[in-house]
Design a protein around this motif. Structure first.
Motif, PDB file in Angstrom:
ATOM      1  N   ALA A 134       0.843  -1.194   0.000  1.00 44.73           N
ATOM      2  CA  ALA A 134       0.000   0.000   0.000  1.00 44.73           C
ATOM      3  C   ALA A 134       0.880   1.246   0.000  1.00 44.73           C
ATOM      4  N   PRO A 135       0.298   2.412  -0.264  1.00 48.10           N
ATOM      5  CA  PRO A 135       1.088   3.648  -0.255  1.00 48.10           C
ATOM      6  C   PRO A 135       1.783   3.855   1.089  1.00 48.10           C
ATOM      7  N   GLY A 136       3.044   4.255   1.022  1.00 45.96           N
ATOM      8  CA  GLY A 136       3.815   4.488   2.235  1.00 45.96           C
ATOM      9  C   GLY A 136       4.646   3.291   2.664  1.00 45.96           C
ATOM     10  N   ASP A 137       4.408   2.134   2.075  1.00 47.25           N
ATOM     11  CA  ASP A 137       5.191   0.948   2.424  1.00 47.25           C
ATOM     12  C   ASP A 137       6.572   1.027   1.787  1.00 47.25           C
ATOM     13  N   VAL A 138       7.571   0.565   2.514  1.00 47.75           N
ATOM     14  CA  VAL A 138       8.930   0.472   1.986  1.00 47.75           C
ATOM     15  C   VAL A 138       9.135  -0.981   1.567  1.00 47.75           C
ATOM     16  N   VAL A 139       9.447  -1.203   0.281  1.00 50.26           N
ATOM     17  CA  VAL A 139       9.561  -2.564  -0.246  1.00 50.26           C
ATOM     18  C   VAL A 139      10.895  -2.754  -0.958  1.00 50.26           C
ATOM     19  N   ASP A 140      11.345  -3.998  -1.017  1.00 54.28           N
ATOM     20  CA  ASP A 140      12.517  -4.385  -1.794  1.00 54.28           C
ATOM     21  C   ASP A 140      12.028  -5.153  -3.013  1.00 54.28           C
ATOM     22  N   VAL A 141      12.372  -4.655  -4.201  1.00 51.22           N
ATOM     23  CA  VAL A 141      11.980  -5.320  -5.444  1.00 51.22           C
ATOM     24  C   VAL A 141      13.213  -5.451  -6.334  1.00 51.22           C
ATOM     25  N   LYS A 142      13.105  -6.277  -7.344  1.00 50.19           N
ATOM     26  CA  LYS A 142      14.221  -6.435  -8.276  1.00 50.19           C
ATOM     27  C   LYS A 142      14.440  -5.136  -9.047  1.00 50.19           C
ATOM     28  N   ASP A 143      15.685  -4.901  -9.419  1.00 45.10           N
ATOM     29  CA  ASP A 143      16.071  -3.655 -10.081  1.00 45.10           C
ATOM     30  C   ASP A 143      15.256  -3.382 -11.345  1.00 45.10           C
ATOM     31  N   GLY A 144      15.055  -4.393 -12.169  1.00 46.51           N
ATOM     32  CA  GLY A 144      14.328  -4.208 -13.423  1.00 46.51           C
ATOM     33  C   GLY A 144      12.877  -3.827 -13.199  1.00 46.51           C
ATOM     34  N   TYR A 145      12.244  -4.445 -12.217  1.00 47.23           N
ATOM     35  CA  TYR A 145      10.849  -4.139 -11.895  1.00 47.23           C
ATOM     36  C   TYR A 145      10.730  -2.688 -11.437  1.00 47.23           C
ATOM     37  N   ALA A 146      11.687  -2.246 -10.634  1.00 47.47           N
ATOM     38  CA  ALA A 146      11.684  -0.863 -10.155  1.00 47.47           C
ATOM     39  C   ALA A 146      11.957   0.103 -11.307  1.00 47.47           C
ATOM     40  N   ARG A 147      12.986  -0.152 -12.075  1.00 47.95           N
ATOM     41  CA  ARG A 147      13.422   0.758 -13.130  1.00 47.95           C
ATOM     42  C   ARG A 147      12.451   0.816 -14.308  1.00 47.95           C
ATOM     43  N   ASN A 148      11.846  -0.330 -14.671  1.00 49.36           N
ATOM     44  CA  ASN A 148      11.029  -0.391 -15.878  1.00 49.36           C
ATOM     45  C   ASN A 148       9.530  -0.268 -15.643  1.00 49.36           C
ATOM     46  N   TYR A 149       9.069  -0.515 -14.405  1.00 48.05           N
ATOM     47  CA  TYR A 149       7.628  -0.501 -14.182  1.00 48.05           C
ATOM     48  C   TYR A 149       7.190   0.473 -13.085  1.00 48.05           C
ATOM     49  N   LEU A 150       7.677   0.274 -11.882  1.00 49.69           N
ATOM     50  CA  LEU A 150       7.165   1.053 -10.746  1.00 49.69           C
ATOM     51  C   LEU A 150       7.507   2.534 -10.813  1.00 49.69           C
ATOM     52  N   VAL A 151       8.765   2.871 -11.025  1.00 51.13           N
ATOM     53  CA  VAL A 151       9.176   4.277 -11.022  1.00 51.13           C
ATOM     54  C   VAL A 151       8.639   5.045 -12.236  1.00 51.13           C
ATOM     55  N   PRO A 152       8.729   4.510 -13.479  1.00 50.70           N
ATOM     56  CA  PRO A 152       8.207   5.278 -14.622  1.00 50.70           C
ATOM     57  C   PRO A 152       6.706   5.552 -14.548  1.00 50.70           C
ATOM     58  N   ARG A 153       5.941   4.658 -13.941  1.00 50.89           N
ATOM     59  CA  ARG A 153       4.500   4.842 -13.838  1.00 50.89           C
ATOM     60  C   ARG A 153       4.109   5.680 -12.621  1.00 50.89           C
ATOM     61  N   GLY A 154       5.073   6.090 -11.821  1.00 47.52           N
ATOM     62  CA  GLY A 154       4.793   6.926 -10.665  1.00 47.52           C
ATOM     63  C   GLY A 154       4.196   6.162  -9.497  1.00 47.52           C
ATOM     64  N   LEU A 155       4.353   4.848  -9.488  1.00 45.86           N
ATOM     65  CA  LEU A 155       3.811   4.031  -8.409  1.00 45.86           C
ATOM     66  C   LEU A 155       4.740   3.983  -7.206  1.00 45.86           C
ATOM     67  N   ALA A 156       6.005   4.360  -7.400  1.00 40.64           N
ATOM     68  CA  ALA A 156       6.983   4.306  -6.313  1.00 40.64           C
ATOM     69  C   ALA A 156       8.076   5.330  -6.554  1.00 40.64           C
ATOM     70  N   THR A 157       8.782   5.674  -5.465  1.00 40.45           N
ATOM     71  CA  THR A 157       9.954   6.543  -5.562  1.00 40.45           C
ATOM     72  C   THR A 157      11.108   5.847  -4.858  1.00 40.45           C
ATOM     73  N   ALA A 158      12.301   6.265  -5.193  1.00 43.04           N
ATOM     74  CA  ALA A 158      13.487   5.670  -4.581  1.00 43.04           C
ATOM     75  C   ALA A 158      13.525   5.992  -3.090  1.00 43.04           C
ATOM     76  N   TRP A 159      13.992   5.047  -2.295  1.00 42.93           N
ATOM     77  CA  TRP A 159      14.071   5.235  -0.862  1.00 42.93           C
ATOM     78  C   TRP A 159      15.346   5.986  -0.521  1.00 42.93           C
ATOM     79  N   THR A 160      15.197   7.028   0.301  1.00 44.42           N
ATOM     80  CA  THR A 160      16.348   7.760   0.827  1.00 44.42           C
ATOM     81  C   THR A 160      16.083   8.041   2.296  1.00 44.42           C
ATOM     82  N   LYS A 161      17.111   8.457   2.998  1.00 43.87           N
ATOM     83  CA  LYS A 161      16.925   8.747   4.421  1.00 43.87           C
ATOM     84  C   LYS A 161      15.953   9.904   4.624  1.00 43.87           C
ATOM     85  N   GLY A 162      16.009  10.892   3.739  1.00 45.56           N
ATOM     86  CA  GLY A 162      15.123  12.046   3.855  1.00 45.56           C
ATOM     87  C   GLY A 162      13.692  11.747   3.448  1.00 45.56           C
TER      88      GLY A 162
END
Length: 149
Positions: free
Chosen positions: A15-43
């Motif tokens: 759900a929104p706000g969850d911190v998840v670990d996914v494979k690099d390709g899934y993150a780079r090609n699907y989640l981030v381009p569609r705006g479903l997730a952002t990269a995790w940082t300390k800030g």
């Protein structure tokens, strides 16, 4: 593995706000381009708390409330009108946003379009059943009747 913060609900992932670990390709090609997730940082922890607060405001609070909404949805079928051609085939498909608007127009509760799951695309007139996820433990089967406009 890539560590991401979900900004929208992703079925089977979180759900929104969850911190998840996914494979690099899934993150780079699907989640981030569609705006479903952002990269995790300390800030980004501040962003996570803001997302969770907004989700909590939109979410159905209790199990009893979710059951009441489920009974309301299952007891009241909705009608959606769309332009159609020969033999009832639609020009396009019925979207989850159209279903959510039809529920609200019929006097039902306001539901988030992202909570509606359509098994097969609705591309013809007729009667269909769609799933609405109301709570982690409660889902409703909503009857949608599609008529020609």
């Amino acid at each position: 593995m890539a560590k991401l913060i979900l900004t929208h609900e992703v079925t089977g992932l979180g759900a929104p706000g969850d911190v998840v670990d996914v494979k690099d390709g899934y993150a780079r090609n699907y989640l981030v381009p569609r705006g479903l997730a952002t990269a995790w940082t300390k800030g980004a922890e501040k962003e996570v708390t803001a997302i969770r607060r907004a989700r909590k405001a939109r979410e159905i609070e209790t199990l009893e409330e979710a059951r009441a909404v489920r009974d309301s949805l299952q007891g009241n079928p909705v009608t959606v009108s769309a332009k159609s051609g020969d033999a009832g085939r639609l020009f396009g498909a019925i979207t989850t946003a159209e279903i959510a608007d039809a529920v609200k127009a019929a006097g039902g509760p306001s539901i988030d379009r992202r909570k509606i799951e359509i098994a097969q695309p609705i591309k013809a007139t007729g009667e269909y059943t769609v799933q609405v996820r109301l709570h982690a433990e409660v889902s409703a089967k909503l009857t949608v009747t599609v008529v020609a406009a």
